[in-house]
Scaffold this active site. Structure first.
Site, PDB file in Angstrom:
ATOM      1  N   PRO A  22       0.793  -1.243   0.000  1.00 58.53           N
ATOM      2  CA  PRO A  22       0.000   0.000   0.000  1.00 58.53           C
ATOM      3  C   PRO A  22       0.823   1.290   0.000  1.00 58.53           C
ATOM      4  O   PRO A  22       0.512   2.227  -0.717  1.00 58.53           O
ATOM      5  CB  PRO A  22      -0.829  -0.126   1.279  1.00 58.53           C
ATOM      6  CG  PRO A  22      -0.859  -1.575   1.586  1.00 58.53           C
ATOM      7  CD  PRO A  22       0.438  -2.127   1.115  1.00 58.53           C
ATOM      8  N   MET A  23       1.829   1.396   0.813  1.00 56.53           N
ATOM      9  CA  MET A  23       2.750   2.544   0.825  1.00 56.53           C
ATOM     10  C   MET A  23       2.042   3.897   0.923  1.00 56.53           C
ATOM     11  O   MET A  23       2.081   4.711  -0.005  1.00 56.53           O
ATOM     12  CB  MET A  23       3.654   2.515  -0.408  1.00 56.53           C
ATOM     13  CG  MET A  23       4.517   1.285  -0.508  1.00 56.53           C
ATOM     14  SD  MET A  23       5.651   1.347  -1.913  1.00 56.53           S
ATOM     15  CE  MET A  23       4.501   1.355  -3.297  1.00 56.53           C
ATOM     16  N   ALA A  24       1.402   4.151   2.056  1.00 56.69           N
ATOM     17  CA  ALA A  24       0.726   5.432   2.270  1.00 56.69           C
ATOM     18  C   ALA A  24       1.693   6.585   2.064  1.00 56.69           C
ATOM     19  O   ALA A  24       2.808   6.572   2.568  1.00 56.69           O
ATOM     20  CB  ALA A  24       0.149   5.480   3.686  1.00 56.69           C
ATOM     21  N   HIS A 197       6.692   1.622   7.524  1.00 52.45           N
ATOM     22  CA  HIS A 197       6.399   1.314   8.924  1.00 52.45           C
ATOM     23  C   HIS A 197       6.430  -0.177   9.239  1.00 52.45           C
ATOM     24  O   HIS A 197       5.872  -0.990   8.508  1.00 52.45           O
ATOM     25  CB  HIS A 197       5.024   1.874   9.302  1.00 52.45           C
ATOM     26  CG  HIS A 197       5.047   3.319   9.650  1.00 52.45           C
ATOM     27  ND1 HIS A 197       4.772   4.310   8.742  1.00 52.45           N
ATOM     28  CD2 HIS A 197       5.344   3.955  10.821  1.00 52.45           C
ATOM     29  CE1 HIS A 197       4.878   5.493   9.327  1.00 52.45           C
ATOM     30  NE2 HIS A 197       5.229   5.307  10.584  1.00 52.45           N
ATOM     31  N   GLY A 239       9.205  -7.759   2.315  1.00 54.46           N
ATOM     32  CA  GLY A 239      10.421  -7.201   2.901  1.00 54.46           C
ATOM     33  C   GLY A 239      11.669  -7.575   2.138  1.00 54.46           C
ATOM     34  O   GLY A 239      12.071  -8.743   2.121  1.00 54.46           O
ATOM     35  N   GLY A 261       6.996  -3.472  -2.198  1.00 58.11           N
ATOM     36  CA  GLY A 261       6.719  -2.051  -2.098  1.00 58.11           C
ATOM     37  C   GLY A 261       7.803  -1.193  -2.701  1.00 58.11           C
ATOM     38  O   GLY A 261       7.598  -0.459  -3.666  1.00 58.11           O
ATOM     39  N   THR A 262       9.006  -1.276  -2.133  1.00 57.22           N
ATOM     40  CA  THR A 262      10.108  -0.394  -2.524  1.00 57.22           C
ATOM     41  C   THR A 262      10.392  -0.430  -4.022  1.00 57.22           C
ATOM     42  O   THR A 262      10.714   0.604  -4.619  1.00 57.22           O
ATOM     43  CB  THR A 262      11.378  -0.765  -1.732  1.00 57.22           C
ATOM     44  OG1 THR A 262      11.121  -0.610  -0.327  1.00 57.22           O
ATOM     45  CG2 THR A 262      12.551   0.118  -2.119  1.00 57.22           C
TER      46      THR A 262
END
Length: 374
Positions: A22-24, A197, A239, A261-262
């Protein structure tokens, strides 16, 4: 543990065992829609919207339009953190004084009188008839997921009764056991390498085992086998995953999917700053984990300011999440507005960010590189 991949693909009607994190603050509807269109599962961060039904509905309608389909193959991600504790006014006041000094050193005027609560918690929703729960049951996204803990049991059951799959982030065996006992449909195993987070149920746990993704997945799969759990929830690894080889290494454990994500951050469909992008293209610094930015541990690319903020902020001196985020975000914005540049900003990224630049800003090309040998 029997392989979960085919069941995952069939359940969510997708071609690849890939979930976009999601990466808010960095993700966009365009990014989520592209990942879904390409055969994965896009995610929409909803951390600030759990009490804003109109905004949730608008986001999902816009997502449908971008995808060109109303199947709602999407993960809506909410925060389920504990609300800030009462009786810590002195800690909050000292934090404001700390920022007054930071502003003064930067030559920026400081006028903040209190720390605002930027993010409500889904944990405060206990009634299955709450407007947000009723809306989600009507909208029927494929997945509703939670970070920082579990929502109320009655809410979980109500959403599941509408055929919505409930996922939660876990960082250790004990949290997995809680998720399993709560009959969740999926768990995102977040390794220590993950950017952004940390999803611990207990904020800034001093006993955090800091298990890396591979070790965490191995631990959970071994537990499932040893406990003879015949129908475990979908296991998702997250991760430090940055290419097809790291994906395949984790899928060998027979888990359902991976969450990345990254690797998407350098995409033109993410909202990172030009300075953040340069860090991907020419990495020079390591990452660091700190609670001093938001009140909860997060992983960011290290900078002199962030190192100083972390080293000068013992855990006991930091207000509860998300209160410090208000002061930090204000500083980052005020510094930019004052022409001080990005030196007071955070640059969230996983520990393998230096391996994440694929010489392209195209989400489609990044996705193709990730799934080329799956």
């Amino acid at each position: 543990m029997r392989s979960q991949i085919q069941s995952f693909l069939k359940t969510f009607e997708v071609r690849y065992p890939i979930i976009q994190a999601p990466m808010a603050g960095a993700s966009t509807l365009e990014l989520a829609a592209t990942v879904t269109r390409l055969g994965g599962i896009g995610s929409i961060p909803m951390g600030s919207l759990s009490e804003k039904c109109d905004a949730i509905e608008t986001q999902l309608e816009n997502f449908d339009e971008l995808v060109g389909d109303s199947g709602r193959i999407v993960n809506l991600n909410f925060f389920a953190h504990k609300e800030p504790r009462s009786g810590r006014a002195d800690v909050n006041e000292e934090w404001l004084k700390k920022y007054d000094k930071i502003y003064g050193k930067a030559g920026i005027e400081f006028d903040k009188k209190e720390l605002k609560l930027l993010y409500p918690s889904f944990r405060s929703i206990v009634d299955p008839q709450h407007p947000t729960v009723r809306l989600l049951k009507n909208l029927k996204p494929k997945i509703v997921s939670f970070h920082f803990g579990l929502p109320h049991e009655a809410v979980i059951e109500s959403l599941q009764a509408s055929d919505i799959k409930i996922f939660v982030t876990v960082t250790n065996l004990q949290e997995f056991q809680q998720a399993y006992e709560s009959k969740l449909d999926g768990v995102v195993l977040q390794g220590w390498e993950a950017g952004g987070h940390r999803g611990n149920f207990k904020a800034n746990d001093v006993e955090d085992g800091q298990l890396k993704t591979l070790d965490l997945v191995s631990t959970i799969v071994d537990y499932i086998d040893s406990a003879s759990i015949s129908n475990p929830p979908f296991i998702i690894a997250a991760g430090g995953i940055h290419d097809d080889e790291s994906i395949k290494e984790l899928l060998q454990f027979n888990i359902a999917a991976v969450q990345l994500g990254t690797v998407w951050l350098p995409s033109s469909q993410a909202t990172i700053s030009p300075e953040h992008l340069k860090m991907f293209q020419s990495p020079k610094s390591d990452t660091m984990m700190t609670a001093a930015i938001s009140g909860r541990n997060l992983r960011t690319i290290s900078t002199p300011f962030l190192r100083d903020l972390h080293q000068s902020s013992p855990l006991a001196s930091i207000p509860d999440y998300p209160l410090p985020y208000d002061s930090f975000k204000s500083l980052a914005n005020d510094a930019k507005q004052s022409g001080k540049g990005p030196q007071y900003s955070a640059f969230l990224a996983g520990s393998n960010y230096h391996k994440s630049w694929k010489d392209t800003r195209s989400t489609e090309e990044i996705f193709s590189i990730l799934v080329q040998d799956l």
